[in-house]
Design a protein around this motif. Structure first.
Motif: not given
Ligand code: FES
Ligand code: FES
Length: 164
Positions: A101-106, A138-141
């Protein structure tokens, strides 16, 4: 005409709750607003992203597509019910270890999805692990860490099963 208000009984993470909700209230909003369980995230509100996934009687559902009233009598597991800060669930531990995870939203939606998947598929291949999370966005990982985390969570579950 004012919207009808309905009584709804839910067992959430093992605790019984009774709430009065407008007939069109979504389960995601009921969890977040009425029960203050804000671990369930709401992204698209259209059943696409999977961030709002919870377990309804053990089955993963997109809580933004479920009316709270239709869940009357059900058992719901949210991300808050998977583990605790002191005792992370296998999925939570694996996501942490694998930097999934990065931002953790998902993440709450992935964790609940993976819990249900591993209950039915305790020893997935990498391809199966990838498939298991294919419906969550997931838009980050870039997903590499997430797929590794699914495999690691399966391993942790097995380790805990054999641990005394
Ligand atoms: S960790 Fe940011 S959207 Fe998945
Ligand atoms: S918020 Fe429910 S699927 Fe995106």
């Amino acid at each position: 005409m004012p919207e009808q208000v309905l009584p709804v009984a839910l067992t959430v993470n093992g605790a019984a709750h009774r709430v009065q909700v407008p007939s069109r209230r979504l389960l995601s909003d009921c969890l977040r607003h009425d029960l203050r369980l804000t671990g369930t995230h709401v992204g698209c509100e259209h059943g696409v992203c999977g961030a709002c996934t919870v377990l309804l009687d053990g089955v993963p559902v997109r809580s933004c597509l479920v009316l709270a009233a239709s869940a009357d009598g059900a058992e719901v597991t949210t991300v808050e019910g998977l583990g605790t800060e002191e005792a992370l669930s296998p999925e939570q531990q694996a996501f942490r270890e694998c930097h999934a995870l990065q931002c953790g939203f998902c993440t709450p939606g992935f964790l609940t999805t993976v819990r249900a998947y591993l209950d039915d598929h305790p020893d997935p291949t990498e391809e199966e692990a990838r498939e298991a999370v294919a419906g969550n966005l997931c838009r980050c990982t870039g997903y590499q860490g997430i797929v590794r985390a699914v495999l690691r969570a399966a391993e942790i579950r097995r380790e805990r099963e054999v641990a005394p």
